[in-house]
Write an enzyme that holds these catalytic residues in place. Structure first.
Site, PDB file in Angstrom:
ATOM      1  CB  CYS A  39      -0.989  -0.009   1.156  1.00 16.27           C
ATOM      2  SG  CYS A  39      -0.321  -0.614   2.703  1.00 16.27           S
TER       3      CYS A  39
ATOM      4  CG  HIS B 144      -0.592   3.111   5.489  1.00 19.12           C
ATOM      5  ND1 HIS B 144      -0.635   1.809   5.019  1.00 19.12           N
ATOM      6  CD2 HIS B 144      -0.046   3.039   6.727  1.00 19.12           C
ATOM      7  CE1 HIS B 144      -0.138   0.993   5.936  1.00 19.12           C
ATOM      8  NE2 HIS B 144       0.231   1.725   6.976  1.00 19.12           N
TER       9      HIS B 144
END
Length: 525
Positions: free
Chosen positions: A113, A170
């Site tokens: 990710c 993130h």
């Protein structure tokens, strides 16, 4: 003179007479030393420019841009990619986007990710920015990777766009690394993945953490924040609701969707174009379906219920665009940040390919990709042309009228401007190659239907593509696959069936050579 010599002589004469060179396997041409070479498609580019100019004359402003990024959704989860009800979770809204837009079947992310999320916002591979993997609890990075990067939201904001990130970030939560520090005008969401939040309150799955006050306190000291955060350019940051239970976590995506819907309504009423990156917390494990969606999928499993929920929320966001009257002036792109995280099975998605998240097999990096733009992208298109999610950087710059001459010198950019691929009715990809990295290791290269591996990730147990896997050299020769014959990458063709292995390997080596002048960044990960 034999027939072969006659043919060679005739071809040579024709080339000399008409000034034409024989076609090359590698069609790409560099237009700048520090930007990925592209396949020239001048007529296609001109047609796209004319369509965009006509739209601007009609609307009086640049188009809006909306990205819908799901976390860890597998290539085979949506119905339009072979899943849907067959895989236990119908996806009518995603399927409608595909039916009314362009469905990409060779769309690529990074293998996990953080690398993907950084790449699409910088137009640069993670190895170049240093964001080669997620920043985890206990990590101590040695430099702020964003300090000398120029992000897409900053470029768009400078060009007059309002830029918003709603949902998962993130890519760092320290001051200087937050969305509203690196270019977004507004951030409303969570810094980490949902598992990094929910593990604090899920006593059934993480009893050793939740039921041990000392360890929980130690984790809280180094772990990411568990608050819904509202941030604004300039640094103002507000912590809103804290996640105190798995039920709170289950409702997070609906809270985020409600916010995005509200902001679309407000921003559409302004004369300023907007760029919204809506990043779902789901379907990254651990999944806790919203109470309204629990048991609503065909499979009744938490992951499948979450797929069904995300699909419904995509429907809400698309309805908001329609209600606000901006569908005809908004490019929508739907995708996933990587393949399914099979290590969490059965809380995991489906891919028909080999491997999963954490690998550079197709299952880890080939993802759904759908481009939708009412009246601008022809309905019902499907293409297997190569598209890297970094190419969204180039498309967005083009739509905003931001030239590549505004990009800082002294660094290499890996995106390709694929605007004309998306917008022209018979558009073809301008990308000749996709490069696969695992952390700091260059693993593979794809050109056309051919893929050459020089290193591979091998799982040592079923589904364990991260926690029980090894990175290995391939040995005497690259593992060379024809993805049209063997999309699951099970049997190499080597020299036996195709002559292009050396050509693809040469492309990979040329890519690696760019790091001599433009070295990789090390931030301590």
């Amino acid at each position: 003179m034999n027939k072969f010599c006659v043919l060679v002589f005739a071809f040579g004469c024709a080339t000399a007479c008409f000034g034409q060179e024989p076609p090359k396997f590698d069609r790409s041409v560099p237009f700048a030393e520090n930007i990925e070479a592209v396949i020239p498609r001048p007529e296609q580019d001109k047609a796209a420019e004319e369509r965009l100019a006509a739209l601007k004359a009609k609307t009086g402003q640049r188009p809006n841009i909306l990205w819908l990024v799901v976390d860890d959704m597998g290539f085979g989860d949506p119905g339009c990619y072979g899943g849907g009800g067959l895989a236990g979770a119908s996806t009518p809204n995603i399927d409608r986007l595909a039916a009314e837009g362009l469905k990409l079947t060779s769309c690529y992310a990074q293998q996990t990710c953080t690398p993907t999320r950084s790449a699409i916002l910088t137009g640069r591979l993670p190895i170049r920015t240093g964001l080669t993997r997620p920043i985890l609890a206990g990590d101590k990075i040695t430099a702020n990777p964003w300090e000398d990067e120029v992000s897409l939201p900053k470029l768009l904001s400078d060009a007059g766009y309002f830029t918003l990130l709603s949902g998962k970030w993130h890519i760092g939560e320290s001051e200087g690394m937050r969305p509203h520090d690196v270019g977004f005008d507004e951030f409303y969401g969570y810094y980490p993945a949902q598992k990094e939040i929910s593990q604090r309150v899920d006593a059934r799955r993480f009893p050793g953490l939740v039921l041990n006050p000392e360890r929980l306190a130690a984790f809280e000291a180094v772990g990411p924040t568990d608050f819904l955060t509202h941030g604004f350019k300039g640094g103002r940051t507000e912590e809103l609701q804290q996640i105190l239970s798995t039920e709170d976590m289950s409702k997070a995506d609906q809270v985020l969707t409600d916010f995005t819907v509200k902001r679309i309504e407000e921003l559409a009423a302004c004369e300023q174009p907007f760029f919204i990156e809506h990043c779902f917390m789901k379907v990254h494990c651990d999944n806790f379906p919203h109470p309204d969606y629990a048991g609503k999928s065909e499979a009744k499993y938490p992951y499948k219920d979450s797929v069904h929920e995300v699909d419904a929320q995509i429907g809400e966001i698309m309805k908001a665009l329609g209600d606000a009257g901006v569908l005809e002036n908004t490019l929508v792109f739907f995708t996933s940040d990587n393949g399914p995280q099979m290590d969490g099975w059965p809380d995991a998605g489906y891919t028909p390919f080999r491997g999963a998240k954490g690998t550079t097999w197709e299952g880890g990096v080939r993802v759904p990709g759908i481009a939708y733009w009412k009246g601008m992208i022809a309905t019902g298109r499907t293409s297997d042309g190569l598209f890297d999610l970094m190419d969204l950087f180039g498309v967005s710059l083009n739509l905003a009228g931001v030239g590549t001459d505004t990009l800082p010198e002294g660094r290499f950019y890996d995106f390709v401007d694929q605007t004309s691929f998306l917008l022209t009715d018979e558009g073809q990809s301008k990308r000749e190659a996709v490069y696969y990295w695992w952390g700091k290791e260059l693993m593979a290269c794809r050109m056309k239907e051919y893929k050459a591996h020089v290193k591979v990730v091998l799982a040592q147990a079923p589904h364990m593509h991260i926690d029980l896997a090894t990175v290995q050299d391939v040995g005497l020769a690259p593992w060379f696959f024809n993805l049209y014959l063997d999309p699951k990458e099970e049997m190499t063709v080597g020299h036996r069936l195709d002559p292009w292995m050396v050509t693809v390997l040469g492309k990979l080596k040329a890519h690696g050579a760019t790091f001599k002048k433009y070295p990789a960044k090390n931030i301590g990960l």
